[in-house]
Design a protein around this motif. Structure first.
Motif, mmCIF file in Angstrom:
data_model
loop_
_atom_site.group_PDB
_atom_site.id
_atom_site.type_symbol
_atom_site.label_atom_id
_atom_site.label_comp_id
_atom_site.label_asym_id
_atom_site.label_seq_id
_atom_site.Cartn_x
_atom_site.Cartn_y
_atom_site.Cartn_z
ATOM 1 N N ALA A 152 16.450 5.444 9.522
ATOM 2 C CA ALA A 152 17.020 5.612 8.179
ATOM 3 C C ALA A 152 17.094 7.094 7.864
ATOM 4 N N LEU A 153 18.243 7.523 7.354
ATOM 5 C CA LEU A 153 18.457 8.942 7.050
ATOM 6 C C LEU A 153 18.904 9.073 5.601
ATOM 7 N N PHE A 154 18.117 9.778 4.798
ATOM 8 C CA PHE A 154 18.401 9.979 3.387
ATOM 9 C C PHE A 154 18.894 11.418 3.182
ATOM 10 N N LEU A 167 9.975 0.662 5.291
ATOM 11 C CA LEU A 167 10.330 1.330 6.540
ATOM 12 C C LEU A 167 9.084 1.779 7.295
ATOM 13 N N LYS A 168 8.141 2.319 6.560
ATOM 14 C CA LYS A 168 6.888 2.780 7.174
ATOM 15 C C LYS A 168 6.130 1.611 7.792
ATOM 16 N N LYS A 169 6.033 0.501 7.069
ATOM 17 C CA LYS A 169 5.298 -0.667 7.564
ATOM 18 C C LYS A 169 5.960 -1.260 8.798
ATOM 19 N N ARG A 170 7.274 -1.151 8.875
ATOM 20 C CA ARG A 170 8.005 -1.707 10.016
ATOM 21 C C ARG A 170 8.140 -0.705 11.166
ATOM 22 N N ASN A 171 7.537 0.470 11.007
ATOM 23 C CA ASN A 171 7.611 1.528 12.032
ATOM 24 C C ASN A 171 9.054 1.945 12.344
ATOM 25 N N ILE A 172 9.876 1.941 11.305
ATOM 26 C CA ILE A 172 11.248 2.428 11.450
ATOM 27 C C ILE A 172 11.270 3.886 11.005
ATOM 28 N N VAL A 198 4.716 8.135 -1.646
ATOM 29 C CA VAL A 198 6.077 7.766 -1.259
ATOM 30 C C VAL A 198 6.654 8.809 -0.306
ATOM 31 N N LEU A 199 6.432 10.067 -0.625
ATOM 32 C CA LEU A 199 6.937 11.157 0.203
ATOM 33 C C LEU A 199 6.364 11.083 1.618
ATOM 34 N N PHE A 200 5.097 10.702 1.715
ATOM 35 C CA PHE A 200 4.439 10.640 3.027
ATOM 36 C C PHE A 200 4.908 9.451 3.859
#
Length: 455
Positions: A152-154, A167-172, A198-200
């Motif tokens: 994912a790119l913001f 995303l973090k929990k899914r290791n994406i 959130v930033l981390f």
């Protein structure tokens, strides 16, 4: 506790938006677009492996004799998110670099604002363009289950806690690029722990300036790269592809030209007051931020110089007889041209000798890099330019000047107008700034290559 309150707020905002949509057109577009998102993604998912060539054109589905492992490794799925049209243009060089470097990749592009989606819903370098579903846990799970992004790119900002946490929990892997931070943001406050967390969730952040890098390191965020702004790469692309416009050339002729880009009414009050009292040879092109024929007519009545409207000139040119009914005399005798079309501004900056960029008085400064790449002195209002690093840099270097009102603009413009050496010096500063600071896209792509693990 904060997460619960945040999510509750999102649900409430959705309900309020549906009520507001009954009488507000832009909100109505957002609500309708949210409803269409799942259909767009579902339709894409039924295309059974459709892929694209390097230039973005569709190819037949991948055939069964190809190895599933090979397919996964050659076809990552990138999810890009842009708040609005400006952020999309900022991120566009990275989107197109991903398309070039990973020709068979799947690219999903989401927007928050209708101004982004409605303008770019047919963007051919993405497989799907849609609104981002509201940041509720159920929407997040459904979106990620359907899209299955490898990364994912913001772009620049947009910190959606439920999306980033999932995303973090899914290791994406998730990255933020062309970001800019300021000390007054919640991330850096003693009571901002929720937003710091959130930033981390982001795996890497690429920032525009040293101050942003310093702020992130002050809260012990270490996965940060000073990369610059990918928008500079975009304006370099645009400058190389800039179109020619014969009517603009004829209007300018051999007279100095001031272009007023993305102008709001506050900007035009200053410009019209200046123009009504400026007695030297000068042509002016005004490109309103929002095109409204009735408002343009009212503006024509406010100026003492003769004015024209581009679309009317273009229609007249199209209707020319073999002998030519188009009057060059009308262009020669007019000092002001209203550009009432979309998509021309970034190219016609090439004709300017001076540029006034709109938004500085009220809405937030618009793109100063589009004119800067061609090299000319730049002016803009105040005080709403502080969030734009390139504007701050050009002010410090001397390529740009900010003005508070018409009297001040008249004074500083006359100084540059009458001093050709000073004009050239400021033009060189602006042009050199863009060229020296381009290249952020390569740094983003290096992080993409390092972080992208096919799933």
């Amino acid at each position: 506790m904060f997460a619960f309150i945040y999510t509750l707020g999102i649900y409430l905002a959705q309900g309020i938006a549906k009520l507001v949509a009954l009488f507000h057109a832009k909100t109505r577009l957002w609500v309708k677009g949210q409803e269409q998102t799942w259909t767009l993604i579902g339709d894409w998912r039924t295309e059974n492996g459709e892929r694209r060539t390097e230039n973005g054109k569709r190819q037949p589905p991948i055939t069964n004799h190809q190895s599933p492992i090979a397919i996964r490794k050659s076809a990552p799925t990138f999810w890009f998110h842009a708040a609005s049209l400006g952020e999309f243009e900022q991120g566009r060089p990275v989107i197109e670099a991903c398309r070039k470097q990973y020709p068979t990749a799947k690219i999903i592009l989401t927007f928050f604002s209708p101004s982004g989606y409605e303008n770019k819903k047919d963007y051919d370098q993405a497989d799907v363009v849609c609104y981002l579903p509201a940041d509720t846990p159920s929407n997040v799970a459904r979106f990620l289950d359907l899209v299955k992004p490898d990364m994912a790119l913001f772009i620049k900002y947009e910190f959606w806690p439920n999306y980033l946490s999932a995303l973090k929990k899914r290791n994406i892997p998730s990255i933020l690029f062309s970001a800019i931070f300021r000390p007054n943001q919640l991330f850096f406050k003693a009571y901002g722990s929720f937003y710091r967390n959130v930033l981390f969730c982001l795996d890497h952040i690429l920032v525009q300036n040293q101050e942003s890098e310093r702020l992130l390191k002050s809260i012990d965020y270490k996965q940060v790269t000073l990369a610059g702004d990918t928008r500079l790469d975009r304006v370099v692309q645009i400058s190389k592809q800039a179109k020619t416009f014969p009517l603009i050339e004829q209007f300018k002729s051999n007279t100095p030209l001031l272009i007023v880009g993305s102008a709001w009414p506050d900007d035009l009050e200053v410009i019209f007051s200046f123009l009504n009292n400026f007695n030297q040879p000068l042509k002016v092109i005004v490109a309103p931020h929002e095109i409204n024929p009735e408002q343009i007519k009212s503006w024509q009545e406010k100026v003492t110089v003769k004015s024209l409207i581009y679309s009317q000139l273009f229609e007249q040119e199209e209707r020319k007889t073999e002998n030519g009914s188009f009057s060059q005399g009308a262009l020669d005798s007019s000092s002001l041209l209203f550009l009432d079309t979309v998509g021309m501004l970034s190219s016609i900056y090439r004709y300017a000798d001076f540029v006034f960029v709109g938004g500085g008085y009220r809405d937030g400064l618009h793109n100063t890099m589009e004119p800067a790449v061609f090299g000319m002195p730049i002016f803009f209002g105040q005080p709403y330019y502080q969030k734009f690093q390139e504007a701050l840099d050009l002010l410090q270097l001397g390529g740009a000047q900010t003005v508070a009102n018409a009297d001040e603009f008249t004074k500083v413009f006359a100084e540059v107008y009458e001093n050709e050496e000073l004009r050239k010096h400021k033009a060189d500063i602006c042009r050199d700034y863009v060229q020296k600071n381009a290249g952020a896209t390569e740094k983003v792509m290096a992080v993409v290559a390092n972080k992208c693990v096919m799933r």
